[in-house]
Design a protein around this motif. Structure first.
Motif, short mmCIF file in Angstrom:
data_model
loop_
_atom_site.label_atom_id
_atom_site.label_comp_id
_atom_site.label_asym_id
_atom_site.label_seq_id
_atom_site.Cartn_x
_atom_site.Cartn_y
_atom_site.Cartn_z
N ARG A 5 -5.61 -6.15 -2.05
CA ARG A 5 -6.17 -5.28 -3.09
C ARG A 5 -7.37 -6.01 -3.71
N LEU A 177 -6.62 -8.92 -12.93
CA LEU A 177 -6.00 -7.70 -12.42
C LEU A 177 -6.16 -7.63 -10.91
N TRP A 178 -5.03 -7.52 -10.21
CA TRP A 178 -5.01 -7.36 -8.74
C TRP A 178 -4.59 -5.92 -8.47
N GLY A 179 -5.57 -5.11 -8.12
CA GLY A 179 -5.27 -3.69 -8.01
C GLY A 179 -4.88 -3.15 -9.37
N ASP A 180 -3.62 -2.74 -9.53
CA ASP A 180 -3.14 -2.25 -10.83
C ASP A 180 -2.17 -3.23 -11.49
N GLN A 181 -2.07 -4.44 -10.91
CA GLN A 181 -1.09 -5.40 -11.40
C GLN A 181 -1.77 -6.59 -12.08
N ARG A 194 -4.57 -6.93 -19.00
CA ARG A 194 -5.47 -5.95 -18.39
C ARG A 194 -6.49 -5.43 -19.41
N LYS A 210 -6.53 0.38 -15.89
CA LYS A 210 -5.40 0.67 -15.01
C LYS A 210 -5.59 0.05 -13.64
N GLN A 211 -6.84 0.08 -13.17
CA GLN A 211 -7.16 -0.42 -11.83
C GLN A 211 -8.41 -1.30 -11.90
N THR A 212 -8.53 -2.22 -10.98
CA THR A 212 -9.72 -3.07 -10.94
C THR A 212 -10.99 -2.25 -10.72
N ASP A 213 -10.91 -1.19 -9.93
CA ASP A 213 -12.12 -0.44 -9.62
C ASP A 213 -12.62 0.41 -10.79
N GLU A 214 -11.90 0.39 -11.92
CA GLU A 214 -12.36 1.09 -13.12
C GLU A 214 -13.33 0.24 -13.93
#
Length: 711
Positions: A5, A177-181, A194, A210-214
């Motif tokens: 991720r 943050l790794w993905g959503d974790q 986060r 919530k997600q890294t790509d945000e």
């Protein structure tokens, strides 16, 4: 099999030092990336994006594993005779070694034996589990923080009131943050979560990802922050260009504009450009003063007329605040800049009440260096060197001396006291207002240039003389009192002075003031001696001139090695030729090295040099009657025939042709060394053959020491 991720790591801090921000952001991101890559936590196609704003350093890695793959290992432990006893059981030394590695479960049967050709060794071979992301990221964070190129470290206490940490600025949040974790790591007393924050004023609320790509979208839309330094810089540059075009103006293209663009990019998170203006009456002040105060003190971008390059009364403000009605911001900046410009106007008008020449005596109160006297004493030394140069270059001696006398007079003006960067520039303005000769005015303006980059002409000759005199005096004086550069330390910029002096010799030659070949009109040694003679007896050690000369040639060597064959550079500089001839000689050497005869002649020349070094005999002229062998007779005839032609070519400055002529001696030289015993038993024959080789050696080394071309 591990999952992959994106990984996002961000440190939220107090405002970071602007001039170091981009470097800090890249260093943080790249160190995190490199450490994770070394632990095999990054996929092959993983991309790295670094972010840096005034209050954050961050990195986004696109393809990161939660667990590194298993890694095979093979570790050399110890010789078999040390690790095993007579019965083949593990010795205490081996047991202790295995325990230290966490391999207590391994038995002797699990270990391999390999010989290195001398003795057998025990090896532990196996497969180790890959590191988990949390553990690997913790290592990466610790490495990144420890190795960051921080200009000045701060020490501060954490909220517990007892723990002290060190970093470039106090850190307030850590996001991992790794993905959503969330990755459970810590740094600088902070536990990862986060959460991040937006613009300090426009969107100060906490942002939960919530997600890294945000990250980029959330910061931009909700947080009013452009996290990428490069994108923020591009945004600012675009706004500046747009506003300048609307006003039919330009911000300029000099290096200071780009440096200022970097700096303002590091000062804002949500850039907005506004237009300000000042009273046109300030344009009567030299533009350099206004430009410097706007750029240096206010971080404004002055606007120029694109046709003639003249400064206008408008400037651009890069603000960190986007508001519907910016008139308060604009008026506030205009109020702030007005007293700055008024100060510049005051200094200029006050300075004008006294001529530059009237300021010369006051230089006696300004200390140049406690071992070298006042600025007045220094100006007198520079004036003497300027006279020497003017006489050698057939320039107007009076103008050269006048420029040298006035060169440092602006140091005690109000304008230069406020803006030391304007040394020389203000002197030129004041000299022009005083009615000094145009050549003197230009010399004062150009005296602090780093190098001369155009051929010297009649209009710039006095400037070149002042430029050289100032640097020669600086090099001899500062070096002579024991302040030679060491490592990276060079507080008096002697390296730059040396390169400047080299450029002056080159440009004097380009302008026809120094003939090639050199006719001894002006040599480096003569210039340095003239500078040395201006100091009181006993100030400079006797070795100073040679040391400074060698220092200048070494600086030239470093410069030349970047563009030319190193052997050719060494061959030419070995002769310490006139500085303005060096490049032409190197080009000739490079061309000669391509000829088939060059290798043989270079090797022969090296052999001759060694022979001549070993003899203590006084070598006279060649006695033709004593030349017994056909090969030595042929060599003597070749030298006799080629010497006049090579000398004539050298006299014309045609170094390439002179070396090409030398190539015609190859066969005679080869035959001589094949057929003739140089060190003959007969002392007279031996001396005669050595004399012949000495003459050949002189002929071969007129352009360069070609023995240095030998492989």
């Amino acid at each position: 099999m591990s999952n992959t991720r994106p990984l996002l790591v961000e440190l939220l801090t107090e405002e970071l030092p602007p001039k170091a921000l981009n470097r800090l952001g890249q260093a943080f991101a790249h160190q995190v990336r490199d450490t994770l890559a070394a632990q095999h936590l990054l996929a092959d196609d993983c991309a790295c994006e670094d972010y840096a704003t005034p209050r954050r350093l961050a990195v986004l890695l696109t393809v990161v594993r939660d667990q590194a793959p298993e890694q095979s290992y093979s570790e050399k432990l110890m010789p078999v005779k040390v690790g095993l006893d007579a019965d083949g059981n593990a010795t205490p030394a081996l047991q202790k070694k295995l325990a230290s590695k966490g391999w207590e479960h391994l038995t002797v049967a699990d270990l391999a034996r390999e010989s290195d050709g001398k003795q057998e060794y025990l090896y532990a071979n196996g497969v180790a589990p890959g590191i988990a992301l949390a553990e690997g990221l913790q290592l990466a964070l610790d490495e990144a923080i420890a190795k960051m190129p921080i200009p000045k470290v701060m020490q501060y206490q954490l909220a517990d009131g007892s723990t002290t940490v060190k970093f470039v600025r106090p850190a307030h949040r850590l996001l991992a943050l790794w993905g959503d974790q969330v990755v459970p790591v810590q740094a600088l007393g902070l536990q990862a979560d986060r959460l991040t924050q937006g613009h300090r004023f426009l969107a100060p609320e906490v942002i939960s990802l919530k997600q890294t790509d945000e990250y980029v979208d959330q910061l931009s839309q909700a947080g009013k922050v452009i996290p990428s330094f490069a994108q923020r810089r591009e945004n600012i540059a675009g706004q500046l260009a747009q506003h300048a075009a609307q006003l039919q103006a330009t911000i300029g293209d000099d290096p200071e504009v780009q440096a200022l663009l970097d700096e303002v990019t590091a000062l804002v998170e949500w850039p907005v450009v506004y237009v300000g203006q000042f009273d046109q009456g300030f344009l009567s002040v030299p533009p350099e003063c206004l430009i410097l105060t706007m750029r240096l003190n206010q971080k404004y971008f002055p606007l120029f007329n694109p046709t003639d390059g003249k400064l206008t009364h408008r400037f651009l403000i890069v603000s960190n605040m986007q508001v519907a009605d910016p008139h308060h911001i604009i008026e506030g900046n205009e109020r702030v800049v007005r007293p700055r410009l008024a100060d510049a106007q005051f200094f200029f008008e006050t300075d004008r009440k006294q001529t530059l020449a009237e300021r010369i005596p006051a230089l006696a109160e300004s200390v140049y260096h406690n071992k070298l006297g006042s600025q007045l004493v220094r100006a007198e030394r520079i004036s003497q060197v300027a006279r020497f140069l003017a006489e050698r270059l057939q320039a107007d001696v009076a103008l050269a001396e006048r420029a040298a006398q006035l060169a440092k007079a602006d140091l005690n003006t109000g304008m230069v006291a406020e803006f030391p960067e304007l040394q020389g520039i203000m002197g030129a303005y004041y000299a022009q207002a005083d009615g000094e000769a145009p050549e003197v005015v230009r010399a004062l303006k150009d005296q602090y240039r780093i190098r001369l980059d155009e051929a010297v002409n009649a209009e710039t000759l006095i400037g070149a003389i002042l430029f050289m005199a100032e640097r020669a005096e600086t090099l001899m004086g500062i070096w002579g009192i024991g302040l030679a550069p060491t490592g990276e330390r060079d507080p008096y910029a002697l390296r730059r002075a040396a390169l400047g002096l080299i450029s002056a010799f080159e440009q004097l030659a380009a302008g026809g003031y120094l003939p090639v070949p050199d006719d001894a009109r002006l040599t480096l040694e003569a210039l340095l001696q003239a500078a040395a003679d201006t100091f009181e007896a006993g100030v400079l050690p006797a070795t100073t001139l040679n040391e400074v000369r060698d220092f200048i040639f070494e600086r030239y060597r470093n410069q030349l090695n970047a563009h030319h064959d190193r052997q050719s550079v060494d061959a030419v500089l070995a002769l310490r030729p006139a500085l303005h001839e060096v490049r032409a000689r190197i080009l000739a050497c490079e061309a000669f090295a391509q000829q088939p005869e060059s290798a043989s002649l270079a090797a022969a020349n090296k052999r001759i040099s060694n022979l001549l070094k070993k003899t203590d005999e006084a070598l006279g002229e060649v006695d033709v009657a004593r030349l017994q062998e056909p090969a030595e007779q042929a060599l003597a005839q070749a030298v006799q025939a080629l010497a006049p032609e090579a000398a004539a070519q050298l006299q014309r400055g045609d170094f390439a042709a002179s070396l090409a002529t030398l190539a015609n001696a190859r066969q005679a030289v080869d035959n001589f060394f094949n057929d003739v015993m140089v060190m003959a038993e007969d002392p007279a024959v031996r001396a005669n053959r050595l004399a012949l080789l000495a003459r050949l050696h002189t002929l071969m080394n007129q352009v360069a020491d070609i023995s240095r071309l030998a492989a």
